[in-house]
Motif scaffolding. Structure first.
Motif, PDB file in Angstrom:
ATOM      1  N   THR B 181     -34.727   6.688 -59.298  1.00  0.00           N
ATOM      2  CA  THR B 181     -35.689   7.610 -59.962  1.00  0.00           C
ATOM      3  C   THR B 181     -36.501   6.992 -61.061  1.00  0.00           C
ATOM      4  OG1 THR B 181     -33.840   9.098 -59.685  1.00  0.00           O
ATOM      5  CG2 THR B 181     -35.850   9.810 -61.274  1.00  0.00           C
ATOM      6  N   PRO B 182     -37.963   7.016 -60.668  1.00  0.00           N
ATOM      7  CA  PRO B 182     -38.763   6.556 -61.592  1.00  0.00           C
ATOM      8  C   PRO B 182     -38.814   7.162 -63.182  1.00  0.00           C
ATOM      9  CG  PRO B 182     -40.027   8.116 -60.092  1.00  0.00           C
ATOM     10  CD  PRO B 182     -38.427   8.051 -59.872  1.00  0.00           C
ATOM     11  N   ALA B 188     -32.757  17.189 -62.013  1.00  0.00           N
ATOM     12  CA  ALA B 188     -31.839  18.126 -62.431  1.00  0.00           C
ATOM     13  C   ALA B 188     -30.804  17.585 -63.598  1.00  0.00           C
ATOM     14  CB  ALA B 188     -30.926  18.801 -61.410  1.00  0.00           C
ATOM     15  N   THR B 189     -30.861  16.310 -63.667  1.00  0.00           N
ATOM     16  CA  THR B 189     -29.988  15.434 -64.497  1.00  0.00           C
ATOM     17  C   THR B 189     -30.845  14.710 -65.550  1.00  0.00           C
ATOM     18  OG1 THR B 189     -29.597  13.680 -62.959  1.00  0.00           O
ATOM     19  CG2 THR B 189     -27.787  15.446 -63.124  1.00  0.00           C
ATOM     20  N   ASN B 199     -36.739  11.138 -66.705  1.00  0.00           N
ATOM     21  CA  ASN B 199     -35.978   9.890 -66.602  1.00  0.00           C
ATOM     22  C   ASN B 199     -36.586   8.906 -67.598  1.00  0.00           C
ATOM     23  OD1 ASN B 199     -33.655   8.560 -65.224  1.00  0.00           O
ATOM     24  ND2 ASN B 199     -35.373   7.496 -64.230  1.00  0.00           N
ATOM     25  N   PRO B 200     -35.474   8.245 -68.247  1.00  0.00           N
ATOM     26  CA  PRO B 200     -35.920   7.258 -69.220  1.00  0.00           C
ATOM     27  C   PRO B 200     -36.529   5.892 -68.590  1.00  0.00           C
ATOM     28  CG  PRO B 200     -33.346   7.702 -69.530  1.00  0.00           C
ATOM     29  CD  PRO B 200     -33.869   8.445 -68.259  1.00  0.00           C
ATOM     30  N   PHE B 201     -37.427   5.321 -69.489  1.00  0.00           N
ATOM     31  CA  PHE B 201     -37.831   4.179 -68.984  1.00  0.00           C
ATOM     32  C   PHE B 201     -36.770   3.071 -69.247  1.00  0.00           C
ATOM     33  CE2 PHE B 201     -41.757   6.436 -69.414  1.00  0.00           C
ATOM     34  CZ  PHE B 201     -42.798   5.728 -68.865  1.00  0.00           C
ATOM     35  N   ASP B 202     -37.347   1.921 -68.440  1.00  0.00           N
ATOM     36  CA  ASP B 202     -36.525   0.635 -68.789  1.00  0.00           C
ATOM     37  C   ASP B 202     -35.085   0.832 -68.167  1.00  0.00           C
ATOM     38  OD1 ASP B 202     -38.573  -0.435 -70.149  1.00  0.00           O
ATOM     39  OD2 ASP B 202     -37.965   0.444 -72.043  1.00  0.00           O
ATOM     40  N   GLN B 203     -34.876   1.686 -67.245  1.00  0.00           N
ATOM     41  CA  GLN B 203     -33.662   1.662 -66.459  1.00  0.00           C
ATOM     42  C   GLN B 203     -33.933   1.556 -64.930  1.00  0.00           C
ATOM     43  OE1 GLN B 203     -31.602   5.262 -67.234  1.00  0.00           O
ATOM     44  NE2 GLN B 203     -31.046   4.700 -69.412  1.00  0.00           N
ATOM     45  N   GLY B 204     -32.763   1.464 -64.075  1.00  0.00           N
ATOM     46  CA  GLY B 204     -33.200   1.455 -62.622  1.00  0.00           C
ATOM     47  C   GLY B 204     -33.331   0.279 -61.927  1.00  0.00           C
TER      48      GLY B 204
END
Ligand code: TPP
Ligand code: SF4
Ligand code: MG
Lengths: 417, 346
Positions: B181-182, B188-189, B199-204
């Protein structure tokens, strides 16, 4: 061919003679020697037309077996304990899809606390997965059951698990008559799948099934287990013809004809129970033993008949359901629900604790003398338990119980693998 | 790389640039039949035939059909498909109907790569090297729960093409965040509330780069917006033996809150903004990247999707946060890394 060899090697030898085409390996004690030996057979080209795959987890091991089996290959793997739990989703899936995978389960306790020694907690955790589950009493049976397992699995399109007690059998060196290639070839025809992924005749396998058909599809799994109940004895009979010895079947009995007290158990502990029976019989006690070879399907009728008119039935189990009691006992209780016999559960041999002949004689004697409780934990050190319970009652932050118990006992834990 | 673009013959022998030549159009009757798409061929296999239950405008349904029809042509119809649990599996097989016109196996959510390994091994021992294997999963089934099995399949170099249909969230269970997820996307979460909405930055995880790090023969990314490019990559993937990976961006109107008619446009903007780099890598090295034809700011891509609605105010202007600028930086970094504004690298 008579040989003096380790149980794992004997099992591996039998599996190799069954000509598996895809074998997945992932190490976990006490199963590992089996796949190591098969791997060596593949590498040395003793076993030809077989892919031996070193996978990255047990979940992958069973998943690779699923893909291979659905593509028409005879697939085998082996595991134990944590490994079985790690693959459990795929274990159910193989059965649900009706894929005749054969797996050895080298029975071992489940953590925490981590423990590498034998009990049956792992097998009990997949009791309802839909696999045929056969238990070996000794290494000859363990060896022979594997040959029968492929035959049964492929006839019925059901996966079969052969449960072999970790260490007690897998690492015990004893005399085993290892089947020859000619014998196995005569007994086990090549795998003819019921369903196969074939571009010439495309099918969808693993489609979603809703409430309109789910019950029927699931019932078919039960119906196949009932067919297995018929076939297990017959296959054992055919095996006896080809190999000249009896192995397998639904149950084994020992001195049950006139027995007042009958012990029911699974696996290698049966040997010690039979020794205890001999000892007591020599003194005139009417005791007997029923060993359950086929745990799933569960032979209710055959078991009822074997137990006969015994007034006391004792189930000796190497597993239990916390907060309840015996697991196997529930099934045995159902088999004798119409009989007058009283049932006791003796939980014994957890995490590799030795089940001794003396301990079992005590159980028999207490049963004969009506002193055996409904549920007994054999050799339980109640004082140690009570001291830990007291620590927990006294201090909120009493710490990890397993470590407290070990410290209390002054025992250094053996290395876990 | 699309054939229309790579094949110099087109540009030299057709100096007049007809409307559709070299365009994104699929049914272009002006190009040589051999250069037309598989989808333009009336005799295509329709590997996933009509009647399935995907949402209108589903990028995954489109992408899977494109991939499988191309793979069916490349293998002469000798193909087996393995599927992870997810939208594709569910919308194609409510029992007793099935859309699959090729042998197809669904086992579990997290094990598609391993099941495919088993299929490939079984084919090999039976001497059926002519039959090829594709494993397919959503982004959740690829980058998250299926990653262990996938990494094992890559590392052993099993003869499987693994295709990830990336719609950037767990759609089948109702649009939850995945490792694909970007940043800033509402799921939904990862609701669009609080200081860092979405969605937070710097993850994924960047799965194509992880795949390359495994040293497998072929890795490619593509979108459903460029059919020529996608089909060429599937065909190329089938030229290799061993583990191969195709990461396909498939917009999801339901999860992205976008208009079903915008699916292709959004996929194209993902590439044209630089947010989703389209490239090919052989033996761990990038060998080609599809250049940006008409650079667009990321907000053009974001604006079409309800999952990014919180990045705009009620008048449609970029809201007073730095989030769009941070997303633009990610796009710029891709443009830089893959040289997306340079003349085509082939
Ligand atoms: C072990 C397991 N965990 C969770 C699920 C529930 N589940 C089924 S499909 C799915 C989401 C799939 O997401 P993705 O792989 O991205 O595919 P998509 O539906 O988006 O195409 C989830 C979470 C499951 N079936 N099995
Ligand atoms: S939810 Fe998304 S991926 Fe799933 S069927 Fe609908 S559009 Fe396709
Ligand atoms: Mg998804």
């Amino acid at each position: 061919m008579l040989s003096q060899l380790e149980g794992s090697r004997a099992v591996a030898g039998a599996v190799v003679c069954c000509r598996p085409q895809v074998v997945c390996a992932y190490p976990i004690t006490p199963q590992t020697h089996i796949v190591e030996a098969i791997g060596a057979s593949v590498k040395s080209r003793q076993l030809k037309h077989c892919r031996f795959i070193n996978v990255e987890s047990e979940f992958a091991a069973m998943s690779v077996a699923i893909g291979a089996s659905a593509t028409g290959a005879r697939a085998y793997t082996a595991t134990a304990s944590q490994g079985l739990l790690f693959m459990i989703e795929a274990v159910y899936n193989a059965a649900g899809l009706g894929l005749p995978v054969v797996m050895t389960l080298a029975n071992r306790a489940i953590g925490a606390p981590i423990n590498i020694w034998n009990d049956h907690s792992d097998a009990m955790a997949v009791r309802d997965s839909g696999w045929v589950m056969l238990f070996a009493e000794d290494n000859q049976t363990a060896t022979d059951l594997h040959v029968q397992a492929f035959r049964l699995a492929e006839e019925l399109s059901l996966p079969v698990m052969v449960c072999v007690d970790g260490y007690v059998l897998t690492h015990a060196t004893e005399r085993v008559d290892v089947p020859t290639q000619e014998q196995v070839d005569a007994f086990l025809p090549p795998y003819k799948p019921r369903q196969v992924l074939d571009p010439a005749d495309p099918v969808s396998i693993g489609a979603m099934v809703g409430p309109e058909a789910f019950t029927e599809v699931r019932y078919l799994a039960h119906a196949k287990q009932l067919q297995a109940l018929e076939r297990i004895g017959e296959v054992a009979g055919e095996f006896a013809e080809g190999f000249g010895r009896h192995s397998g079947g639904l149950v084994s009995t020992y001195h049950v004809e006139d027995a007042e007290v009958v012990i029911v158990a699974l696996g290698s502990v049966l040997g010690t129970i039979k020794d205890a029976t001999d000892e007591l019989r020599a003194n005139g006690a009417r005791v007997g033993v029923v060993g359950i070879t086929s745990f799933r399907p569960f032979p209710l009728d055959v078991l009822r008949e074997a137990i006969g008119d015994a007034r006391k039935v004792v189930v000796v189990e190497r597993a239990f359901s916390a907060g309840f009691g015996g697991v196997l006992s529930t099934d045995v209780g159902l088999a004798i629900s119409d009989a007058k016999a009283r049932l006791s559960t003796v939980v014994a041999g957890l995490g590799g604790r030795a089940v001794t002949e003396a301990g079992l004689i005590g159980v028999f004697e207490d049963a004969l003398g009506d002193r055996l409780e409904a549920l007994r934990f054999l050799d339980l050190d109640k004082d140690v338990v009570d001291r830990e319970l007291a620590r927990m009652a006294g201090t909120r932050r009493s710490g990890p119980s397993a470590e407290n118990v070990l410290r209390d006992l002054g025992t250094v834990a053996s290395g876990a693998l | 790389m699309s054939k229309a673009k790579t094949d110099g013959a087109i540009t030299t022998t057709q100096p007049v640039k007809f409307y559709q030549v070299g365009s994104f159009a699929v049914g272009n009757r002006l190009v040589d039949p051999s250069l037309r798409t598989v989808q333009a061929d009336a005799a295509r296999t329709n590997a996933i035939t009509s009647g399935h239950r995907a949402c209108q405008g589903c990028g995954e349904a489109l992408g899977a059909r494109y991939v499988l029809d191309a793979a069916m042509r490349a293998t002469g119809g000798k193909l087996v498909a393995v599927n992870a649990t997810g939208c594709l599996e569910v919308f194609t097989t409510p029992y007793p109907e099935t859309s699959w016109q090729l042998p197809w196996l669904h086992s579990l959510f997290g094990n598609a790569a391993s099941v495919a390994t088993g299929v490939a091994a079984a084919l090999e021992v039976q001497g059926r090297n002519d039959v090829r294997v594709i494993a397919q999963a959503g982004d959740g089934g690829t980058v998250d729960i299926g990653f262990g099995c996938l990494s094992g399949m890559f590392e052993r170099n099993d003869d499987v093409l693994f295709v990830c249909y990336d719609n950037e969230a767990y759609m089948n269970t109702g649009v939850q965040r995945s490792g694909a997820t970007p940043p800033a996307a509402r799921t939904a979460t990862t609701e669009a509330v609080g200081r860092e909405p979405g969605n937070p930055f710097d993850q994924g995880k960047n799965l194509p780069r992880l795949a390359m790090a495994h040293g497998i023969r072929y890795v490619a990314t593509a979108t459903v917006a460029d059919l020529h490019d996608l089909e060429a990559k599937v065909e190329r993937a089938m030229d290799f033996r061993g583990a191969r990976y195709l990461h396909l961006l498939v917009p999801c109107p339901l999860g992205w809150s976008s208009a079903p008619a915008d699916t292709i446009r959004i996929a194209r903007l993902a590439k044209e903004s630089g947010l989703f780099p389209v490239f090919e890598a052989v033996d761990g090295e990038v060998t080609a990247a599809s250049g940006i034809r008409r650079l667009v700011p990321v907000e053009e891509y974001l604006r079409l999707q309800g999952r990014f609605r919180h990045l705009f105010d009620s008048s449609g202007a970029v809201a007073k946060t730095d989030i769009v600028a941070r997303l633009q930086k990610l796009a710029d970094a891709n443009i830089e890394r893959f040289g997306l504004l340079q003349p085509e690298v082939t």
